[in-house]
Motif scaffolding. Sequence first.
Motif, PDB file in Angstrom:
ATOM      1  N   PHE A 130     103.981 -49.587  46.702  1.00 41.88           N
ATOM      2  CA  PHE A 130     103.469 -50.937  46.931  1.00 41.88           C
ATOM      3  C   PHE A 130     102.324 -50.917  47.936  1.00 41.88           C
ATOM      4  O   PHE A 130     102.177 -49.978  48.723  1.00 41.88           O
ATOM      5  CB  PHE A 130     104.584 -51.872  47.427  1.00 41.88           C
ATOM      6  CG  PHE A 130     105.188 -51.477  48.758  1.00 41.88           C
ATOM      7  CD1 PHE A 130     104.718 -52.028  49.944  1.00 41.88           C
ATOM      8  CD2 PHE A 130     106.229 -50.555  48.827  1.00 41.88           C
ATOM      9  CE1 PHE A 130     105.278 -51.667  51.173  1.00 41.88           C
ATOM     10  CE2 PHE A 130     106.787 -50.187  50.045  1.00 41.88           C
ATOM     11  CZ  PHE A 130     106.309 -50.744  51.225  1.00 41.88           C
ATOM     12  N   HIS A 132     100.797 -52.104  51.296  1.00 39.54           N
ATOM     13  CA  HIS A 132     101.516 -52.363  52.541  1.00 39.54           C
ATOM     14  C   HIS A 132     100.900 -53.505  53.358  1.00 39.54           C
ATOM     15  O   HIS A 132      99.679 -53.574  53.524  1.00 39.54           O
ATOM     16  CB  HIS A 132     101.534 -51.098  53.404  1.00 39.54           C
ATOM     17  CG  HIS A 132     102.485 -50.057  52.925  1.00 39.54           C
ATOM     18  ND1 HIS A 132     103.550 -49.606  53.677  1.00 39.54           N
ATOM     19  CD2 HIS A 132     102.555 -49.385  51.743  1.00 39.54           C
ATOM     20  CE1 HIS A 132     104.221 -48.694  52.985  1.00 39.54           C
ATOM     21  NE2 HIS A 132     103.630 -48.541  51.811  1.00 39.54           N
ATOM     22  N   TYR A 133     101.800 -54.348  53.854  1.00 39.55           N
ATOM     23  CA  TYR A 133     101.470 -55.377  54.839  1.00 39.55           C
ATOM     24  C   TYR A 133     102.458 -55.246  55.986  1.00 39.55           C
ATOM     25  O   TYR A 133     103.518 -54.612  55.843  1.00 39.55           O
ATOM     26  CB  TYR A 133     101.580 -56.778  54.237  1.00 39.55           C
ATOM     27  CG  TYR A 133     100.638 -57.053  53.097  1.00 39.55           C
ATOM     28  CD1 TYR A 133      99.341 -57.495  53.337  1.00 39.55           C
ATOM     29  CD2 TYR A 133     101.043 -56.888  51.773  1.00 39.55           C
ATOM     30  CE1 TYR A 133      98.466 -57.761  52.291  1.00 39.55           C
ATOM     31  CE2 TYR A 133     100.178 -57.152  50.718  1.00 39.55           C
ATOM     32  CZ  TYR A 133      98.890 -57.581  50.984  1.00 39.55           C
ATOM     33  OH  TYR A 133      98.020 -57.840  49.943  1.00 39.55           O
ATOM     34  N   SER A 136     105.865 -56.469  54.828  1.00 39.80           N
ATOM     35  CA  SER A 136     106.312 -56.053  53.495  1.00 39.80           C
ATOM     36  C   SER A 136     107.829 -55.922  53.416  1.00 39.80           C
ATOM     37  O   SER A 136     108.429 -55.190  54.223  1.00 39.80           O
ATOM     38  CB  SER A 136     105.667 -54.724  53.108  1.00 39.80           C
ATOM     39  OG  SER A 136     104.287 -54.882  52.866  1.00 39.80           O
ATOM     40  N   GLU A 138     109.472 -54.601  50.823  1.00 41.10           N
ATOM     41  CA  GLU A 138     109.884 -53.530  49.912  1.00 41.10           C
ATOM     42  C   GLU A 138     110.536 -52.357  50.634  1.00 41.10           C
ATOM     43  O   GLU A 138     111.409 -51.686  50.100  1.00 41.10           O
ATOM     44  CB  GLU A 138     108.677 -53.023  49.108  1.00 41.10           C
ATOM     45  CG  GLU A 138     108.100 -54.041  48.150  1.00 41.10           C
ATOM     46  CD  GLU A 138     106.966 -54.842  48.759  1.00 41.10           C
ATOM     47  OE1 GLU A 138     106.150 -55.394  47.993  1.00 41.10           O
ATOM     48  OE2 GLU A 138     106.867 -54.907  50.009  1.00 41.10           O
ATOM     49  N   GLY A 177      95.910 -56.034  53.411  1.00 45.82           N
ATOM     50  CA  GLY A 177      96.715 -54.975  52.817  1.00 45.82           C
ATOM     51  C   GLY A 177      96.056 -53.618  52.883  1.00 45.82           C
ATOM     52  O   GLY A 177      94.820 -53.498  52.879  1.00 45.82           O
ATOM     53  N   SER A 249     115.477 -52.662  50.894  1.00 47.13           N
ATOM     54  CA  SER A 249     114.508 -53.752  50.748  1.00 47.13           C
ATOM     55  C   SER A 249     115.143 -55.070  51.171  1.00 47.13           C
ATOM     56  O   SER A 249     116.369 -55.213  51.162  1.00 47.13           O
ATOM     57  CB  SER A 249     114.046 -53.856  49.288  1.00 47.13           C
ATOM     58  OG  SER A 249     113.462 -52.656  48.849  1.00 47.13           O
ATOM     59  N   PRO A 253     110.093 -61.388  52.639  1.00 45.77           N
ATOM     60  CA  PRO A 253     109.346 -60.650  53.671  1.00 45.77           C
ATOM     61  C   PRO A 253     109.938 -60.843  55.071  1.00 45.77           C
ATOM     62  O   PRO A 253     110.650 -61.820  55.333  1.00 45.77           O
ATOM     63  CB  PRO A 253     107.940 -61.263  53.586  1.00 45.77           C
ATOM     64  CG  PRO A 253     107.846 -61.783  52.198  1.00 45.77           C
ATOM     65  CD  PRO A 253     109.219 -62.267  51.851  1.00 45.77           C
ATOM     66  N   ILE A 291      99.496 -62.739  55.427  1.00 45.37           N
ATOM     67  CA  ILE A 291      98.741 -61.860  54.543  1.00 45.37           C
ATOM     68  C   ILE A 291      97.661 -62.682  53.843  1.00 45.37           C
ATOM     69  O   ILE A 291      97.792 -63.898  53.655  1.00 45.37           O
ATOM     70  CB  ILE A 291      99.651 -61.153  53.529  1.00 45.37           C
ATOM     71  CG1 ILE A 291     100.244 -62.140  52.512  1.00 45.37           C
ATOM     72  CG2 ILE A 291     100.768 -60.413  54.243  1.00 45.37           C
ATOM     73  CD1 ILE A 291     101.007 -61.444  51.389  1.00 45.37           C
ATOM     74  N   ARG A 295     100.636 -59.617  47.082  1.00 49.53           N
ATOM     75  CA  ARG A 295     101.444 -58.388  47.123  1.00 49.53           C
ATOM     76  C   ARG A 295     101.306 -57.682  45.770  1.00 49.53           C
ATOM     77  O   ARG A 295     101.281 -58.323  44.729  1.00 49.53           O
ATOM     78  CB  ARG A 295     102.900 -58.719  47.426  1.00 49.53           C
ATOM     79  CG  ARG A 295     103.072 -59.449  48.753  1.00 49.53           C
ATOM     80  CD  ARG A 295     104.533 -59.635  49.127  1.00 49.53           C
ATOM     81  NE  ARG A 295     104.656 -60.584  50.228  1.00 49.53           N
ATOM     82  CZ  ARG A 295     104.494 -60.273  51.515  1.00 49.53           C
ATOM     83  NH1 ARG A 295     104.223 -59.024  51.861  1.00 49.53           N
ATOM     84  NH2 ARG A 295     104.602 -61.202  52.448  1.00 49.53           N
ATOM     85  N   ARG A 297     102.368 -53.992  43.404  1.00 44.31           N
ATOM     86  CA  ARG A 297     103.129 -52.759  43.215  1.00 44.31           C
ATOM     87  C   ARG A 297     102.166 -51.634  42.849  1.00 44.31           C
ATOM     88  O   ARG A 297     101.077 -51.863  42.313  1.00 44.31           O
ATOM     89  CB  ARG A 297     104.170 -52.919  42.109  1.00 44.31           C
ATOM     90  CG  ARG A 297     105.119 -54.086  42.297  1.00 44.31           C
ATOM     91  CD  ARG A 297     106.112 -53.860  43.407  1.00 44.31           C
ATOM     92  NE  ARG A 297     107.197 -52.974  43.006  1.00 44.31           N
ATOM     93  CZ  ARG A 297     108.326 -52.820  43.698  1.00 44.31           C
ATOM     94  NH1 ARG A 297     108.509 -53.482  44.838  1.00 44.31           N
ATOM     95  NH2 ARG A 297     109.279 -52.011  43.298  1.00 44.31           N
TER      96      ARG A 297
END
Length: 340
Positions: A130, A132-133, A136, A138, A177, A249, A253, A291, A295, A297
């Motif tokens: 994914f 990244h932030y 995130s 995930e 990101g 996960s 967020p 962000i 987002r 993937r």
Amino acid sequence: MASPPAPLTQEQKDFFLANGYIKLTNCFTQEQAALVTEGVWTRLGMSASDKSTWTRERTNMPSHRTFDCADFAPKAWRAICELCGGEDRVDPKSRVWRDSLIVNLGTAEGEGRPVPPRELTNWHVDGDFFVHYLDSPEQALLVIPLFTDVVSQGGGTMICPPAIDRVARHLYEHPEGVSPRMVPRAHPDFAREKNLGWYVDIARSCGDADFVEAAGAAGDVYLLHPLTMHSATSNARRAVRIITNPPVSLREPFRFGGRPGGGGGEDDYSLVERKTVAAVGGADKLKGWKITMPRERVVPERVRVQEEMKREEMRRLEEQGKRAKEGEVATATAAAAAAA
């Protein structure tokens, strides 16, 4: 017996907030570990007793079986949920652990020659799937269960806790990101999958005391902040080291504005969030942070590699099963002939 689940102690919480990781001991038994690693040498196409067959230094294996972390290692599961702010915030899929084993056998050339942490070239933060932030969901926690004993210089994962601050600040500064390699979206190398230079440069700037080797006994589990830089090591002892790396996960967020309806105190943040907030310089800096791009993937190259690897493993396992069955038939035939 494995240790029963229990809330984290204040000492453990304080250690996590200071260092970004905790080590839990005796989360599952050696018998459980043996069941998970059963058939690993057949899958690898190697012999446990013949190092000349150890033709790959490290192998990230595909999975064949799954098991429920909450049942398999309840002590670890409880701690995972507590670090993340409660089980209701954790994606239920995070309960699923797999036998996607990560095997580090070292090399004949590297035996007795450990590579210093600053010279390792595989430094990274997990989450190759994914963009990244800072918030995130995930990759909410990095989990390292040990399925074999891991001795010093025996292939344990090397971690760099002080680098959490560097990674967090980088993500804070790039709300648009960054790639899994921390490359900003606008950079021409954004899509380059194998560019680890950003991480390697940080590791080279660190001191000896900044590194921690994830050693321990089979059944121990390391729980690390998701922005923890880490690297495989050279396994100078050529001891068999087997771990997995099950992702955790969140349903949503991370919340850097605190818990909805909360009073803005420490209790409004999970322990992971508190560590991140401190890393960027405090809650005031995060007021209004959000962000600025969707987002996304990413499909990493390892997926294709592991699909091919799984086909080879299935072939070896089927051949082993066939040989075992043929042996049983031959034994039964011999016994019948002897009885006659």
